[in-house]
Scaffold this motif. Structure first.
Motif, short mmCIF file in Angstrom:
data_model
loop_
_atom_site.label_atom_id
_atom_site.label_comp_id
_atom_site.label_asym_id
_atom_site.label_seq_id
_atom_site.Cartn_x
_atom_site.Cartn_y
_atom_site.Cartn_z
N LYS A 140 0.81 -1.22 0.00
CA LYS A 140 0.00 0.00 0.00
C LYS A 140 0.85 1.28 0.00
O LYS A 140 0.43 2.31 -0.51
N ALA A 144 2.04 0.08 -4.66
CA ALA A 144 0.86 0.51 -5.42
C ALA A 144 0.98 1.94 -5.97
O ALA A 144 0.67 2.16 -7.15
N CYS A 157 -3.86 7.26 -4.90
CA CYS A 157 -2.42 7.15 -4.60
C CYS A 157 -1.55 7.62 -5.75
O CYS A 157 -0.40 8.03 -5.53
N CYS A 163 -1.73 5.62 -0.09
CA CYS A 163 -3.09 5.07 -0.10
C CYS A 163 -4.03 5.97 0.70
O CYS A 163 -3.60 6.63 1.65
N GLY A 177 -9.27 0.47 1.28
CA GLY A 177 -8.60 1.25 0.25
C GLY A 177 -9.60 2.07 -0.52
O GLY A 177 -10.72 2.29 -0.05
N CYS A 178 -9.23 2.49 -1.70
CA CYS A 178 -10.10 3.37 -2.47
C CYS A 178 -11.18 2.56 -3.21
O CYS A 178 -11.12 1.34 -3.29
N CYS A 185 -5.01 -2.76 -6.33
CA CYS A 185 -4.81 -3.72 -5.23
C CYS A 185 -6.17 -4.30 -4.85
O CYS A 185 -6.76 -3.91 -3.85
S1 SF4 Z 1 -6.48 1.07 -2.49
FE1 SF4 Z 1 -6.47 2.62 -4.13
S2 SF4 Z 1 -5.41 4.38 -3.23
FE2 SF4 Z 1 -4.93 2.60 -1.96
S3 SF4 Z 1 -2.98 1.81 -2.76
FE3 SF4 Z 1 -4.65 0.66 -3.78
S4 SF4 Z 1 -5.06 1.78 -5.69
FE4 SF4 Z 1 -3.90 3.15 -4.35
#
Ligand code: SF4
Length: 211
Positions: A140, A144, A157, A163, A177-178, A185
């Motif tokens: 993370k 990523a 990110c 993240c 996460g997003c 991810c």
């Molecule tokens: S969850 Fe989204 S913001 Fe977080 S590391 Fe993965 S792609 Fe990036």
């Protein structure tokens, strides 16, 4: 990494290799990219059918160029399942002898899980972590964001460098996460003790490669 850090790292590498082998992976260490390319050339016969997952490590080490020029390299994703050798990198390798891989569309982790006769996962020394929590955090925070930038993904990110969910307690280890449609991810795979001994080979390189 200076000489003292390198010596300290030798113990970590030894323990990681031993535990990978206990988990039925084949495991090896090479000092640098030249030794890596020599090892790859000894493992993969000329003309073998190969495929790969997208990987900065394969590009930086020259492995991608080698397989493109010495093997029958297939780019169609579904052909990867019938390859003699599938090459990829590791997102993280734990000291307990686990591989931690995170994927979005998941053609890479799916081929690692099932299909190709042989899988070779290459990890720079920067990919070694003490445990799975550190592996999740590494992905993370360090993997990523630059990968999203490399792949031109529209994720938080890629814009901020971190993240949106910076909590890596055990409760929120991987799922948070997003909600971006471009999120890379999505699927978190822990490769622990293997049923098919030596199908997956992990090569640790004593240099830093990839994200
Ligand atoms: S969850 Fe989204 S913001 Fe977080 S590391 Fe993965 S792609 Fe990036």
């Amino acid at each position: 990494m200076d000489a003292n850090q390198r010596k300290a790292m030798q113990g970590v590498v030894k323990e990681t290799l031993e535990n990978l082998e206990k988990n039925a992976f084949r495991a090896a260490f090479v000092n640098d990219r030249n030794e890596l390319l020599t090892l790859i050339a000894s493992l993969i016969p000329e003309g073998a059918v190969t495929a790969s997952g997208g990987s900065e490590t394969l590009l930086e080490t020259g492995v991608m160029e080698w397989i493109k020029t010495h093997t029958d390299y297939r780019t169609e994703r579904k052909e990867a399942y019938g390859a003699d050798f599938y090459l990829t990198s590791a997102n993280a390798v734990t000291r307990h002898g686990e591989l931690f891989e995170v994927d979005g569309r998941s053609n890479r982790v799916s081929a690692m899980l099932f299909g190709p006769e042989n899988v070779i996962a290459i990890a720079g020394i920067n990919k070694l972590v003490p445990n799975l929590r550190a592996a999740a955090e590494r992905v993370k925070t360090m993997a990523a964001p630059p990968n999203c930038i490399r792949l031109a993904k529209d994720t938080p990110c890629a814009k901020t460098g971190h993240c949106v969910f910076p909590d890596f307690s055990d409760v929120h280890l991987s799922a948070q996460g997003c909600a971006s449609p471009d999120r890379i991810c999505s699927n978190h795979v822990i490769f622990s003790r293997q049923m098919v001994k030596d199908r997956i080979m992990v090569i640790i390189v004593g240099e830093e490669y990839g994200y």
